[in-house]
Design an enzyme around this catalytic site. Structure first.
Site, PDB file in Angstrom:
ATOM      1  CE1 TYR A  26       0.884   7.264  -7.054  1.00  0.00           C
ATOM      2  CE2 TYR A  26      -0.801   7.802  -8.662  1.00  0.00           C
ATOM      3  CZ  TYR A  26      -0.432   7.252  -7.447  1.00  0.00           C
ATOM      4  OH  TYR A  26      -1.389   6.682  -6.625  1.00  0.00           O
TER       5      TYR A  26
ATOM      6  CE  LYS B 105       0.470   3.620  -6.824  1.00  0.00           C
ATOM      7  NZ  LYS B 105       0.365   2.713  -5.677  1.00  0.00           N
TER       8      LYS B 105
ATOM      9  CB  THR C 258      -4.845  10.225   2.055  1.00  0.00           C
ATOM     10  OG1 THR C 258      -4.404  10.382   0.705  1.00  0.00           O
ATOM     11  CG2 THR C 258      -5.845   9.083   2.142  1.00  0.00           C
TER      12      THR C 258
ATOM     13  CG  ASN D 117      -1.511   1.339   1.528  1.00  0.00           C
ATOM     14  OD1 ASN D 117      -2.432   1.796   0.852  1.00  0.00           O
ATOM     15  ND2 ASN D 117      -0.969   2.032   2.528  1.00  0.00           N
TER      16      ASN D 117
HETATM   17  N1  LIG Z   1      -5.160   9.065  -1.962  1.00  0.00           N
HETATM   18  C1  LIG Z   1      -5.632   8.787  -3.163  1.00  0.00           C
HETATM   19  O1  LIG Z   1      -6.502   9.483  -3.691  1.00  0.00           O
HETATM   20  C2  LIG Z   1      -5.095   7.590  -3.915  1.00  0.00           C
HETATM   21  C3  LIG Z   1      -5.637   7.347  -5.190  1.00  0.00           C
HETATM   22  C4  LIG Z   1      -5.170   6.237  -5.894  1.00  0.00           C
HETATM   23  C5  LIG Z   1      -4.219   5.415  -5.341  1.00  0.00           C
HETATM   24  N2  LIG Z   1      -3.708   5.692  -4.099  1.00  0.00           N
HETATM   25  C6  LIG Z   1      -2.707   4.777  -3.553  1.00  0.00           C
HETATM   26  O2  LIG Z   1      -3.122   4.327  -2.271  1.00  0.00           O
HETATM   27  C7  LIG Z   1      -1.971   4.054  -1.453  1.00  0.00           C
HETATM   28  C8  LIG Z   1      -2.091   4.789  -0.137  1.00  0.00           C
HETATM   29  O3  LIG Z   1      -2.133   6.170  -0.420  1.00  0.00           O
HETATM   30  P1  LIG Z   1      -2.531   7.282   0.662  1.00  0.00           P
HETATM   31  O4  LIG Z   1      -3.298   8.302  -0.064  1.00  0.00           O
HETATM   32  O5  LIG Z   1      -3.061   6.646   1.871  1.00  0.00           O
HETATM   33  O6  LIG Z   1      -1.081   7.889   0.943  1.00  0.00           O
HETATM   34  P2  LIG Z   1      -0.496   8.700   2.223  1.00  0.00           P
HETATM   35  O7  LIG Z   1      -1.593   9.251   3.041  1.00  0.00           O
HETATM   36  O8  LIG Z   1       0.529   9.612   1.665  1.00  0.00           O
HETATM   37  O9  LIG Z   1       0.213   7.531   3.065  1.00  0.00           O
HETATM   38  C9  LIG Z   1       1.297   6.857   2.516  1.00  0.00           C
HETATM   39  C10 LIG Z   1       1.765   5.760   3.454  1.00  0.00           C
HETATM   40  O10 LIG Z   1       2.934   5.148   2.869  1.00  0.00           O
HETATM   41  C11 LIG Z   1       4.039   5.258   3.761  1.00  0.00           C
HETATM   42  N3  LIG Z   1       5.249   5.552   2.993  1.00  0.00           N
HETATM   43  C12 LIG Z   1       5.429   6.576   2.125  1.00  0.00           C
HETATM   44  N4  LIG Z   1       6.694   6.567   1.668  1.00  0.00           N
HETATM   45  C13 LIG Z   1       7.305   5.504   2.238  1.00  0.00           C
HETATM   46  C14 LIG Z   1       8.625   4.984   2.184  1.00  0.00           C
HETATM   47  N5  LIG Z   1       9.577   5.574   1.447  1.00  0.00           N
HETATM   48  N6  LIG Z   1       8.918   3.883   2.905  1.00  0.00           N
HETATM   49  C15 LIG Z   1       7.986   3.293   3.687  1.00  0.00           C
HETATM   50  N7  LIG Z   1       6.714   3.747   3.780  1.00  0.00           N
HETATM   51  C16 LIG Z   1       6.389   4.851   3.077  1.00  0.00           C
HETATM   52  C17 LIG Z   1       3.684   6.409   4.713  1.00  0.00           C
HETATM   53  O11 LIG Z   1       4.235   6.212   6.005  1.00  0.00           O
HETATM   54  P3  LIG Z   1       5.543   6.988   6.556  1.00  0.00           P
HETATM   55  O12 LIG Z   1       5.385   8.417   6.191  1.00  0.00           O
HETATM   56  O13 LIG Z   1       5.500   6.698   8.027  1.00  0.00           O
HETATM   57  O14 LIG Z   1       6.686   6.316   5.885  1.00  0.00           O
HETATM   58  C18 LIG Z   1       2.160   6.280   4.821  1.00  0.00           C
HETATM   59  O15 LIG Z   1       1.824   5.357   5.821  1.00  0.00           O
HETATM   60  C19 LIG Z   1      -0.759   4.476  -2.284  1.00  0.00           C
HETATM   61  O16 LIG Z   1      -0.201   3.345  -2.932  1.00  0.00           O
HETATM   62  C20 LIG Z   1      -1.354   5.409  -3.322  1.00  0.00           C
HETATM   63  O17 LIG Z   1      -0.583   5.451  -4.501  1.00  0.00           O
HETATM   64  C21 LIG Z   1      -4.129   6.761  -3.373  1.00  0.00           C
END
Ligand SMILES: NC(=O)c1ccc[n+]([C@@H]2O[C@H](COP(=O)([O-])OP(=O)(O)OC[C@H]3O[C@@H](n4cnc5c(N)ncnc54)[C@H](OP(=O)(O)O)[C@@H]3O)[C@@H](O)[C@H]2O)c1
Length: 243
Positions: free
Chosen positions: A146, A150, A181, A79
């Site tokens: 990105y 993906k 988020t 994730n």
């Molecule tokens: N938000 C959206 O609208 C959306 C849409 C489509 C897909 N997604 C996908 O959904 C997933 C979750 O996204 P989100 O929106 O929840 O993101 P987020 O709020 O930015 O959270 C990202 C998470 O990944 C961890 N992370 C980031 N960089 C890292 C690294 N270098 N090493 C280890 N952990 C890391 C962060 O923890 P730490 O900071 O503690 O490392 C955090 O727990 C992602 O794969 C994203 O691409 C999100």
């Protein structure tokens, strides 16, 4: 049913909501990987602090990430993700390109490969869920890193699914929709000249079109606890409703 969940990116956003949902199961052991820790005092949970951009360190730590046990169901959810540098090609940096590909594509590939090695002889159910994005299948100017990472992860998931079905693994590439988020906050900070779709993304937030991490996590949970209802590798939470 005795579960094992290995989850990356559990400290905020979608990952935190997925963690909370799975913690509601009684018989579950969870290993999480993020750069920071929630410092939760839960004996079923092991939080590992690791930067998934550092692939050499990930390789060294691999043997400690996959606990042994008589699990009925083992699940890996890749994730953790990064939006990358939101800039057009010609304005990117080698470091940013490497970092986006490391976190979004190479670390999930390495973790999936090690997960298969660790659990192929296990009798129970085995699932890999790679969190994808609509951007895996649709080009968006400003998101070259990105979209490419993906798209690579979606193709990796499709190849792995074909290769591993004989070993009893299911593999999903799951798009979670647009979620409220920190990643979306970061997206809205981009410059219009670097990211022409900026206004559209600002509107999603302003007009309340973003899903909450909790409602998406509920769908991720439903899919992974009922995988037999989802025959295809490529899934999108927007394409199914909860019963
Ligand atoms: N938000 C959206 O609208 C959306 C849409 C489509 C897909 N997604 C996908 O959904 C997933 C979750 O996204 P989100 O929106 O929840 O993101 P987020 O709020 O930015 O959270 C990202 C998470 O990944 C961890 N992370 C980031 N960089 C890292 C690294 N270098 N090493 C280890 N952990 C890391 C962060 O923890 P730490 O900071 O503690 O490392 C955090 O727990 C992602 O794969 C994203 O691409 C999100």
């Amino acid at each position: 049913m005795k579960y094992l969940l290995i989850l990356t990116g559990h400290t905020k956003g979608l990952g935190k909501a997925i963690l909370d949902r799975f913690l509601s199961l009684k018989d579950i052991q969870i290993v999480t990987i993020s750069r920071t820790s929630l410092e939760l005092r839960v004996d079923r949970l092991t939080e590992i602090q690791m930067d998934l951009n550092d692939l050499a360190n990930l390789e060294v730590k691999l043997p400690s990430l996959f606990p042994e046990g008589d699990f009925d169901k083992v699940i890996l959810i890749n994730n953790a993700g990064w939006i990358g540098e939101v800039k057009t090609v010609g304005k990117l940096h080698p470091k940013g390109i490497r970092q986006a590909l490391n976190i979004n594509l190479l670390a999930p590939m390495i973790l999936s490969d090690a997960f298969v090695k660790a659990y192929s002889s296990l009798e129970g159910k085995k699932l890999i869920c790679n969190i994808s994005s609509g951007a895996a299948h649709k080009p968006l100017p400003g998101w070259a890193e990105y979209c490419s990472s993906k798209a690579g992860l979606a193709m990796f998931s499709r190849v792995a699914a074909e290769e591993l079905s004989g070993l009893g693994f299911r593999v999903f590439s799951l798009a979670p929709g647009i979620i409220d988020t920190e990643m979306q906050t970061e997206i809205r900070k981009a410059n219009l000249s670097d990211f022409p779709a900026l206004d559209r993304f600002a509107k999603y937030k302003a007009e309340g079109h973003l899903s909450s991490p909790e409602e998406v996590a509920e769908k991720v949970f439903y899919l992974l606890t009922n995988p037999e209802l989802f025959p295809d590798v490529v899934q999108d939470v927007r394409n199914f409703e909860l019963p």
